[in-house]
Write a protein that holds these residues in place. Structure first.
Motif, PDB file in Angstrom:
ATOM      1  N   ARG A  19      -6.953 -80.473  23.782  1.00  0.00           N
ATOM      2  CA  ARG A  19      -7.065 -81.218  25.378  1.00  0.00           C
ATOM      3  C   ARG A  19      -6.513 -81.474  26.174  1.00  0.00           C
ATOM      4  N   GLU A  20      -4.996 -81.323  25.389  1.00  0.00           N
ATOM      5  CA  GLU A  20      -4.148 -81.533  26.710  1.00  0.00           C
ATOM      6  C   GLU A  20      -3.857 -80.928  27.859  1.00  0.00           C
ATOM      7  N   ASP A  21      -4.338 -79.123  27.031  1.00  0.00           N
ATOM      8  CA  ASP A  21      -3.965 -77.854  27.932  1.00  0.00           C
ATOM      9  C   ASP A  21      -5.351 -78.094  28.761  1.00  0.00           C
ATOM     10  N   PHE A  22      -6.211 -78.543  28.956  1.00  0.00           N
ATOM     11  CA  PHE A  22      -7.016 -78.659  30.330  1.00  0.00           C
ATOM     12  C   PHE A  22      -7.789 -80.569  31.019  1.00  0.00           C
ATOM     13  N   ILE A  23      -6.643 -81.267  30.579  1.00  0.00           N
ATOM     14  CA  ILE A  23      -6.782 -82.354  30.542  1.00  0.00           C
ATOM     15  C   ILE A  23      -6.944 -82.480  33.185  1.00  0.00           C
ATOM     16  N   ALA A  24      -5.685 -81.748  33.288  1.00  0.00           N
ATOM     17  CA  ALA A  24      -5.678 -82.203  34.621  1.00  0.00           C
ATOM     18  C   ALA A  24      -6.833 -80.378  35.915  1.00  0.00           C
ATOM     19  N   PHE A  25      -6.908 -80.145  34.857  1.00  0.00           N
ATOM     20  CA  PHE A  25      -8.747 -79.684  35.478  1.00  0.00           C
ATOM     21  C   PHE A  25      -9.518 -80.670  35.585  1.00  0.00           C
ATOM     22  N   ARG A  26     -10.157 -79.689  37.130  1.00  0.00           N
ATOM     23  CA  ARG A  26     -11.423 -81.070  37.126  1.00  0.00           C
ATOM     24  C   ARG A  26     -12.832 -80.239  37.494  1.00  0.00           C
ATOM     25  N   GLU A  27     -12.851 -79.081  37.364  1.00  0.00           N
ATOM     26  CA  GLU A  27     -14.004 -78.013  38.145  1.00  0.00           C
ATOM     27  C   GLU A  27     -14.446 -77.981  36.495  1.00  0.00           C
ATOM     28  N   PRO A  28     -16.135 -78.086  36.674  1.00  0.00           N
ATOM     29  CA  PRO A  28     -16.844 -78.599  35.388  1.00  0.00           C
ATOM     30  C   PRO A  28     -16.929 -77.087  34.459  1.00  0.00           C
ATOM     31  N   LEU A  29     -16.331 -75.744  34.409  1.00  0.00           N
ATOM     32  CA  LEU A  29     -16.278 -75.136  33.827  1.00  0.00           C
ATOM     33  C   LEU A  29     -15.144 -75.164  32.293  1.00  0.00           C
ATOM     34  N   TYR A  30     -13.774 -76.239  33.039  1.00  0.00           N
ATOM     35  CA  TYR A  30     -12.916 -75.919  32.641  1.00  0.00           C
ATOM     36  C   TYR A  30     -12.982 -77.657  31.535  1.00  0.00           C
ATOM     37  N   VAL A  31     -13.673 -78.410  32.476  1.00  0.00           N
ATOM     38  CA  VAL A  31     -14.030 -80.015  31.789  1.00  0.00           C
ATOM     39  C   VAL A  31     -15.275 -79.372  30.294  1.00  0.00           C
ATOM     40  N   GLY A  32     -15.839 -78.578  30.588  1.00  0.00           N
ATOM     41  CA  GLY A  32     -17.004 -78.388  30.039  1.00  0.00           C
ATOM     42  C   GLY A  32     -16.320 -77.601  28.671  1.00  0.00           C
ATOM     43  N   ILE A  33     -14.844 -77.030  28.977  1.00  0.00           N
ATOM     44  CA  ILE A  33     -13.904 -76.056  27.781  1.00  0.00           C
ATOM     45  C   ILE A  33     -13.223 -77.125  27.073  1.00  0.00           C
ATOM     46  N   ARG A  34     -12.655 -77.951  27.777  1.00  0.00           N
ATOM     47  CA  ARG A  34     -11.739 -79.406  27.201  1.00  0.00           C
ATOM     48  C   ARG A  34     -12.777 -79.655  26.306  1.00  0.00           C
ATOM     49  N   TYR A  35     -14.298 -80.086  26.442  1.00  0.00           N
ATOM     50  CA  TYR A  35     -14.799 -80.746  25.841  1.00  0.00           C
ATOM     51  C   TYR A  35     -15.079 -80.285  24.467  1.00  0.00           C
ATOM     52  N   VAL A  36     -15.499 -79.244  24.203  1.00  0.00           N
ATOM     53  CA  VAL A  36     -14.947 -77.848  23.470  1.00  0.00           C
ATOM     54  C   VAL A  36     -14.767 -77.680  22.563  1.00  0.00           C
ATOM     55  N   VAL A  37     -12.978 -77.909  22.575  1.00  0.00           N
ATOM     56  CA  VAL A  37     -11.622 -78.220  21.553  1.00  0.00           C
ATOM     57  C   VAL A  37     -11.775 -79.735  21.229  1.00  0.00           C
ATOM     58  N   GLU A  38     -12.679 -80.237  22.351  1.00  0.00           N
ATOM     59  CA  GLU A  38     -12.830 -81.520  21.089  1.00  0.00           C
ATOM     60  C   GLU A  38     -13.884 -81.964  20.514  1.00  0.00           C
ATOM     61  N   PHE A  39     -14.909 -80.408  19.944  1.00  0.00           N
ATOM     62  CA  PHE A  39     -15.644 -80.497  19.263  1.00  0.00           C
ATOM     63  C   PHE A  39     -16.853 -81.295  19.413  1.00  0.00           C
ATOM     64  N   LYS A  40     -16.890 -81.961  20.369  1.00  0.00           N
ATOM     65  CA  LYS A  40     -17.960 -82.835  21.746  1.00  0.00           C
ATOM     66  C   LYS A  40     -18.888 -82.032  22.500  1.00  0.00           C
ATOM     67  N   TYR A  41     -19.932 -81.641  21.400  1.00  0.00           N
ATOM     68  CA  TYR A  41     -20.004 -79.979  21.871  1.00  0.00           C
ATOM     69  C   TYR A  41     -21.906 -79.880  22.781  1.00  0.00           C
ATOM     70  N   ALA A  62     -23.844 -69.909  24.418  1.00  0.00           N
ATOM     71  CA  ALA A  62     -25.396 -69.620  23.169  1.00  0.00           C
ATOM     72  C   ALA A  62     -23.920 -70.100  22.305  1.00  0.00           C
ATOM     73  N   LEU A  63     -23.342 -70.215  22.331  1.00  0.00           N
ATOM     74  CA  LEU A  63     -22.210 -70.007  21.141  1.00  0.00           C
ATOM     75  C   LEU A  63     -22.927 -71.392  20.772  1.00  0.00           C
ATOM     76  N   LEU A  64     -22.464 -72.279  21.363  1.00  0.00           N
ATOM     77  CA  LEU A  64     -22.350 -73.864  20.733  1.00  0.00           C
ATOM     78  C   LEU A  64     -24.303 -74.171  20.664  1.00  0.00           C
ATOM     79  N   ASN A  65     -24.720 -73.410  21.462  1.00  0.00           N
ATOM     80  CA  ASN A  65     -26.606 -73.542  20.576  1.00  0.00           C
ATOM     81  C   ASN A  65     -26.905 -72.613  19.276  1.00  0.00           C
ATOM     82  N   PHE A  66     -25.930 -72.034  18.867  1.00  0.00           N
ATOM     83  CA  PHE A  66     -26.080 -71.416  17.731  1.00  0.00           C
ATOM     84  C   PHE A  66     -24.991 -71.752  17.079  1.00  0.00           C
ATOM     85  N   SER A  67     -24.649 -72.538  17.083  1.00  0.00           N
ATOM     86  CA  SER A  67     -23.802 -73.448  16.178  1.00  0.00           C
ATOM     87  C   SER A  67     -24.579 -74.641  16.035  1.00  0.00           C
ATOM     88  N   LEU A  68     -25.434 -74.984  16.583  1.00  0.00           N
ATOM     89  CA  LEU A  68     -25.724 -76.795  16.592  1.00  0.00           C
ATOM     90  C   LEU A  68     -27.525 -75.780  16.001  1.00  0.00           C
TER      91      LEU A  68
END
Length: 119
Positions: A19-41, A62-68
């Motif tokens: 989470r801490e590696d993405f906390i400063a980013f505001r672009e939607p891609l990086y916010v989405g990746i932050r939530y992936v690493v927090e397991f908030k799919y 795709a990976l999140l949808n396969f996972s779910l």
């Protein structure tokens, strides 16, 4: 929420990102990746849908949808990922800690959906 597997994100140097590696980013891609690493799919999916088109966006969706367990949507996102270029150097890894399984997704292949469904 029950998932088939977890999705982890690693740097090109091999460091597992959190989470801490993405906390400063505001672009939607990086916010989405932050939530992936927090397991908030589900939250990650919302942000990834807002991100600019790139291979990572659609591969993660795709990976999140396969996972779910959403195979139809996951296959559509995987096909879309093939149409776009990469925007980052991140490596996505499928993990099943209870089985000691850890597999890096280095490139998108036709056999990827069959492999993911077997997990």
């Amino acid at each position: 929420m029950r998932v088939r597997f977890r999705v982890a994100v690693y740097s090109k140097e091999g460091k597992r990102l959190g989470r801490e590696d993405f906390i400063a980013f505001r672009e939607p891609l990086y916010v989405g990746i932050r939530y992936v690493v927090e397991f908030k799919y589900l939250e990650a999916t919302k942000w990834l849908m807002l991100a600019k088109d790139c291979q990572e966006k659609y591969l993660l969706l795709a990976l999140l949808n396969f996972s779910l367990g959403q195979e139809t949507q996951a296959r559509e996102f995987l096909q879309e990922a093939l149409k776009h270029e990469r925007a980052t150097d991140y490596l996505f890894v499928i993990e099943k800690p209870e089985e000691g399984l850890k597999v890096a997704i280095e490139r998108i292949e036709a056999s990827l959906p069959d492999f993911l469904l077997s997990l």
